[in-house]
Design a protein around this motif. Structure first.
Motif, PDB file in Angstrom:
ATOM      1  N   ALA A 189      22.812  53.065 -89.417  1.00  0.00           N
ATOM      2  CA  ALA A 189      21.828  52.843 -88.540  1.00  0.00           C
ATOM      3  C   ALA A 189      22.039  52.300 -86.733  1.00  0.00           C
ATOM      4  O   ALA A 189      21.913  53.548 -85.719  1.00  0.00           O
ATOM      5  N   GLY A 220       8.188  57.821 -88.872  1.00  0.00           N
ATOM      6  CA  GLY A 220      10.108  58.547 -89.519  1.00  0.00           C
ATOM      7  C   GLY A 220       8.901  59.219 -90.758  1.00  0.00           C
ATOM      8  O   GLY A 220       7.577  58.761 -90.815  1.00  0.00           O
ATOM      9  N   ASP A 248      18.962  50.760 -93.493  1.00  0.00           N
ATOM     10  CA  ASP A 248      18.948  51.998 -92.886  1.00  0.00           C
ATOM     11  C   ASP A 248      17.494  52.360 -93.395  1.00  0.00           C
ATOM     12  O   ASP A 248      16.831  53.753 -92.852  1.00  0.00           O
ATOM     13  N   ASN A 261      13.560  53.993 -88.722  1.00  0.00           N
ATOM     14  CA  ASN A 261      13.120  54.202 -87.470  1.00  0.00           C
ATOM     15  C   ASN A 261      13.895  53.020 -86.878  1.00  0.00           C
ATOM     16  O   ASN A 261      13.676  54.095 -85.191  1.00  0.00           O
ATOM     17  N   SER A 268      14.307  57.566 -81.036  1.00  0.00           N
ATOM     18  CA  SER A 268      13.691  58.688 -81.582  1.00  0.00           C
ATOM     19  C   SER A 268      14.052  59.510 -80.637  1.00  0.00           C
ATOM     20  O   SER A 268      13.291  59.898 -78.945  1.00  0.00           O
ATOM     21  N   ASN A 289      18.727  62.174 -91.755  1.00  0.00           N
ATOM     22  CA  ASN A 289      17.746  61.701 -91.751  1.00  0.00           C
ATOM     23  C   ASN A 289      16.797  61.926 -93.050  1.00  0.00           C
ATOM     24  O   ASN A 289      16.706  61.482 -94.040  1.00  0.00           O
TER      25      ASN A 289
END
Length: 469
Positions: A30, A56, A250, A266, A271, A309
């Protein structure tokens, strides 16, 4: 010579730069992914932070029936989340070698001495120990300007007494001796501790108080006090001073309604999306060649992140479908699991699972663990029952932590206890796992308990004394 034609059909996957980049993204943690995306934001004008994106995916792991297809979107993290992307963009702390050189600039006045100091620091290992002799350093420096071993020794003497004290020592004895010499002469136990470090490290390692007392003509209480002082020192001056690195998970696994929820963390990663205005401008202007290239690179980047992901989430979900007992009872309940099992279950190659579980951490009800932790080796017991080596190690650790100080468990005792619990393994296997955990033998643990008891009596007095007080 007779010539003939033949037709051969074969399948081959071409390793394009884009495919290689997608594979590389699988291995990113991450923290590393966040750094990659931050760099992409600075270099590619087509990219921007997607403020409206969901945080996410979240997957439910039902305790009774696995549901690999129950995907739902979770809410976007708020400003109060633990792992905001902006909070990570801070300058790293100085490492110990750099701190030593910064202090050396205040202690050493000439360029020649600073040049020697830099060479000494460069020759130390990660623990702060000097890996070669002063003569070797002097010879290397003399290739450009003459330097004697005595000059190197003098600079080394200065560096060893900077913070952290003992940095640049050539062995453990010298490291501990320097730290003791820097203490006040009136420090209780200092003189005896210096004698132990100088000539009796082997006896110290065995925690043999009686042998040390006879060799040094000292009482058991005095020896215990000296050992307590030695144990307060740092055997690895560079490693001990380093600040513990913060591990950003993560993935998160949390209890939910009727099972466990697996979700990507996330909040640690921004993003991104393609700027719609720029994308439209590129499509309308055939001359925007440079922007078209950046648009293609941005699309590949987002696809690589999406593939990473998706693979990470599906792999982690299956891992915890297999390791639900761990979620309920901890490491002693880990069962054997292989990369191939996970790969077959989610329909990818085994190498993909190896990459996606590299440098990844998961936050569980029992703490934060590396994903590799959940692939313990299989151990077949004497009765053919399978168990994991990690689970057996956890059992051993738990048994030793609860043992009676005056009667520590021998390897044969631990083997007998595990056998009664259905895990029959050889005594030598117990010894191997115990040593891997850094647990001393029953004899050495008994000596350690004795030392601890003597120290407690020294500090707090006997139970009768405490009652009288």
């Amino acid at each position: 010579m007779q010539q003939a034609l033949s037709l051969k059909i074969s399948q081959k996957v071409a390793m394009t730069p884009q495919l290689a980049e997608s594979i590389r993204f699988l291995q990113l943690s991450a923290e590393e992914l966040a750094d990659e995306l931050k760099a992409a934001l600075e270099d590619n004008v087509m990219l921007e932070i997607d403020e409206d994106a969901a945080a996410g995916s979240l997957v439910s792991v039902d305790a009774d029936r696995p549901q690999r297809d129950s995907w739902t979107a979770s809410s976007r993290p708020t400003a109060d989340d633990d792992y905001r992307f902006e909070d990570r963009l801070v300058e790293a702390e100085h490492k110990v070698p750099m701190r030593i050189l910064e202090q050396a600039q205040l202690q050493l006045n000439d360029e020649g001495s600073l040049r020697i100091a830099a060479a000494i620091v460069d020759a130390t290992d990660d623990n702060g120990y000097l890996g070669c002799s002063t003569r070797v350093i002097a010879n290397e420096l003399s290739l450009s300007e003459p330097v004697s071993p005595a000059e190197v020794e003098a600079v080394l003497h200065v560096l060893q007494r900077l913070e952290p004290v003992g940095f640049g020592a050539r062995n453990l004895a010298e490291c501990l001796q320097i730290q003791l010499e820097e203490l006040a002469d009136s420090m209780p136990g200092r003189a005896l501790a210096l004698a132990i470090v100088a000539d009796h490290l082997d006896s110290l390692a065995r925690m043999d108080l009686q042998e040390l007392g006879r060799a040094l003509d000292a009482s058991e209480d005095a020896v215990a006090e000296a050992i307590r002082l030695i144990r307060s020192l740092s055997p690895k001056p560079a490693a001990e001073v380093e600040l513990a690195s913060v591990v950003i998970p993560d993935v998160r696994v949390e209890a939910g309604e009727g099972g466990w929820n697996v979700s990507l963390n996330n909040s640690a990663v921004p993003s991104l999306r393609i700027n719609p205005d720029y994308e439209r401008a590129v499509s309308e202007d055939s001359r925007a060649k440079a922007l078209r290239t950046q648009l293609q690179e941005a699309r590949w980047l987002l696809r690589s992140v999406e593939m990473r992901n998706d693979t990470l989430l599906r792999a982690t979900q299956y891992i915890f479908e297999c390791q639900q007992a761990f979620l309920q009872r901890g490491q002693t309940a880990l069962c054997p699991l292989t990369l191939r099992q996970v790969a077959d279950a989610i329909g990818v190659h085994e190498s993909t699972i190896s990459r996606i579980t590299t440098s990844k951490y998961v936050q569980t009800p029992h703490g934060v663990f590396s994903l590799k932790t959940f692939f313990p080796s299989q151990l077949v017991t004497a009765e053919g029952v399978s168990a994991s080596g990690t689970a057996v190690k956890a059992m051993i650790e738990k048994l030793v932590s609860g043992e009676a100080p005056d009667q520590p468990l021998r390897d044969v005792d631990i083997a007998a206890i595990l056998a009664r619990r259905g895990v029959k393994i050889a005594r030598r296997t117990i010894a191997k796992y115990r040593e891997a955990l850094g647990i001393a033998s029953s004899r050495d643990r008994l000596e350690q308990y004795r030392v601890k008891s003597v120290m407690q009596r020294r500090v707090y007095g006997s139970p009768e004394t405490r009652l009288a007080c």
